[in-house]
Design a protein around this motif. Structure first.
Motif, PDB file in Angstrom:
ATOM      1  N   TRP A   1       0.827  -1.193   0.000  1.00 33.83           N
ATOM      2  CA  TRP A   1       0.000   0.000   0.000  1.00 33.83           C
ATOM      3  C   TRP A   1       0.868   1.252   0.000  1.00 33.83           C
ATOM      4  CZ3 TRP A   1      -0.571   4.326   2.918  1.00 33.83           C
ATOM      5  CH2 TRP A   1      -1.680   5.113   2.634  1.00 33.83           C
TER       6      TRP A   1
ATOM      7  N   GLU B   1       3.975   1.581  -1.069  1.00 33.43           N
ATOM      8  CA  GLU B   1       4.638   1.715  -2.360  1.00 33.43           C
ATOM      9  C   GLU B   1       3.665   2.213  -3.430  1.00 33.43           C
ATOM     10  OE1 GLU B   1       6.457  -2.103  -2.918  1.00 33.43           O
ATOM     11  OE2 GLU B   1       8.085  -1.629  -1.542  1.00 33.43           O
ATOM     12  N   LEU B   2       2.422   1.727  -3.399  1.00 34.73           N
ATOM     13  CA  LEU B   2       1.409   2.202  -4.339  1.00 34.73           C
ATOM     14  C   LEU B   2       1.164   3.689  -4.128  1.00 34.73           C
ATOM     15  CD1 LEU B   2      -0.803   1.757  -6.481  1.00 34.73           C
ATOM     16  CD2 LEU B   2      -2.350   1.173  -4.600  1.00 34.73           C
ATOM     17  N   HIS B   3       1.051   4.097  -2.879  1.00 36.46           N
ATOM     18  CA  HIS B   3       0.830   5.505  -2.552  1.00 36.46           C
ATOM     19  C   HIS B   3       1.996   6.361  -3.058  1.00 36.46           C
ATOM     20  CE1 HIS B   3      -0.670   8.971  -0.403  1.00 36.46           C
ATOM     21  NE2 HIS B   3       0.510   9.123   0.170  1.00 36.46           N
ATOM     22  N   GLU B   4       3.223   5.913  -2.838  1.00 35.35           N
ATOM     23  CA  GLU B   4       4.403   6.659  -3.290  1.00 35.35           C
ATOM     24  C   GLU B   4       4.420   6.747  -4.815  1.00 35.35           C
ATOM     25  OE1 GLU B   4       7.508   4.425  -1.412  1.00 35.35           O
ATOM     26  OE2 GLU B   4       7.463   5.681   0.385  1.00 35.35           O
ATOM     27  N   ASP B   5       4.063   5.660  -5.506  1.00 41.44           N
ATOM     28  CA  ASP B   5       4.018   5.672  -6.972  1.00 41.44           C
ATOM     29  C   ASP B   5       2.990   6.678  -7.468  1.00 41.44           C
ATOM     30  OD1 ASP B   5       5.968   3.745  -7.020  1.00 41.44           O
ATOM     31  OD2 ASP B   5       4.595   2.080  -7.453  1.00 41.44           O
ATOM     32  N   ARG B   6       1.852   6.761  -6.803  1.00 35.53           N
ATOM     33  CA  ARG B   6       0.798   7.697  -7.221  1.00 35.53           C
ATOM     34  C   ARG B   6       1.261   9.136  -7.032  1.00 35.53           C
ATOM     35  NH1 ARG B   6      -5.033   6.072  -5.481  1.00 35.53           N
ATOM     36  NH2 ARG B   6      -5.562   6.150  -7.662  1.00 35.53           N
ATOM     37  N   ILE B   7       2.025   9.422  -5.981  1.00 32.88           N
ATOM     38  CA  ILE B   7       2.555  10.760  -5.757  1.00 32.88           C
ATOM     39  C   ILE B   7       3.518  11.124  -6.873  1.00 32.88           C
ATOM     40  CG2 ILE B   7       4.037  12.160  -4.272  1.00 32.88           C
ATOM     41  CD1 ILE B   7       2.736  10.755  -1.882  1.00 32.88           C
TER      42      ILE B   7
ATOM     43  N   GLU C   1       3.637   9.880  -9.928  1.00 31.42           N
ATOM     44  CA  GLU C   1       2.884  10.036 -11.159  1.00 31.42           C
ATOM     45  C   GLU C   1       2.193  11.393 -11.214  1.00 31.42           C
ATOM     46  OE1 GLU C   1       0.215   6.737 -11.425  1.00 31.42           O
ATOM     47  OE2 GLU C   1       1.848   5.297 -11.727  1.00 31.42           O
ATOM     48  N   SER C   2       1.663  11.864 -10.092  1.00 34.48           N
ATOM     49  CA  SER C   2       0.960  13.144 -10.092  1.00 34.48           C
ATOM     50  C   SER C   2       1.932  14.309 -10.227  1.00 34.48           C
ATOM     51  CB  SER C   2       0.123  13.307  -8.817  1.00 34.48           C
ATOM     52  OG  SER C   2       0.957  13.408  -7.694  1.00 34.48           O
ATOM     53  N   ASP C   3       3.211  14.111  -9.870  1.00 34.19           N
ATOM     54  CA  ASP C   3       4.214  15.155 -10.029  1.00 34.19           C
ATOM     55  C   ASP C   3       4.694  15.277 -11.467  1.00 34.19           C
ATOM     56  OD1 ASP C   3       4.062  15.741  -7.355  1.00 34.19           O
ATOM     57  OD2 ASP C   3       5.858  14.616  -6.794  1.00 34.19           O
TER      58      ASP C   3
END
Length: 90
Positions: A77, A79-85, A87-89
């Motif tokens: 979870w 790592e998924l959250h960090e990946d989403r951050i 991607e949004s950057d």
């Protein structure tokens, strides 16, 4: 280095593993964690990342924490959250 505390930044891999172990053990035990502290001060990152700004949290007193639920893949979870951050950057 954390400017306010003068200590090295935490190793995020070790931090993830420690939190995961703590949650797993707490769910398995089905017992509350109890903490008493006076003058406890912690610099808490406001977001993930080595250069994240910090907020200083202070605590004086007692706290009881209970954890209910099913053991799960906390690391995935996070790592998924960090990946989403990231991607949004982009």
């Amino acid at each position: 280095m954390s400017e306010s505390a003068g200590v090295p930044e935490p190793d995020f891999e070790q931090l993830h593993e420690a939190v995961e172990r703590l949650l797993d053990e707490t769910v398995d035990r089905e017992e509350a964690l109890e903490l008493s502290a006076e003058g406890l001060r912690v610099d808490v990152p406001i977001r993930f990342g080595e250069d994240a700004p910090r907020a200083r949290w202070g605590f004086d007193g007692d706290v009881t924490v209970t954890v209910e639920g099913v053991r799960g893949p906390l690391r995935e979870w996070i790592e998924l959250h960090e990946d989403r951050i990231v991607e949004s950057d982009d």
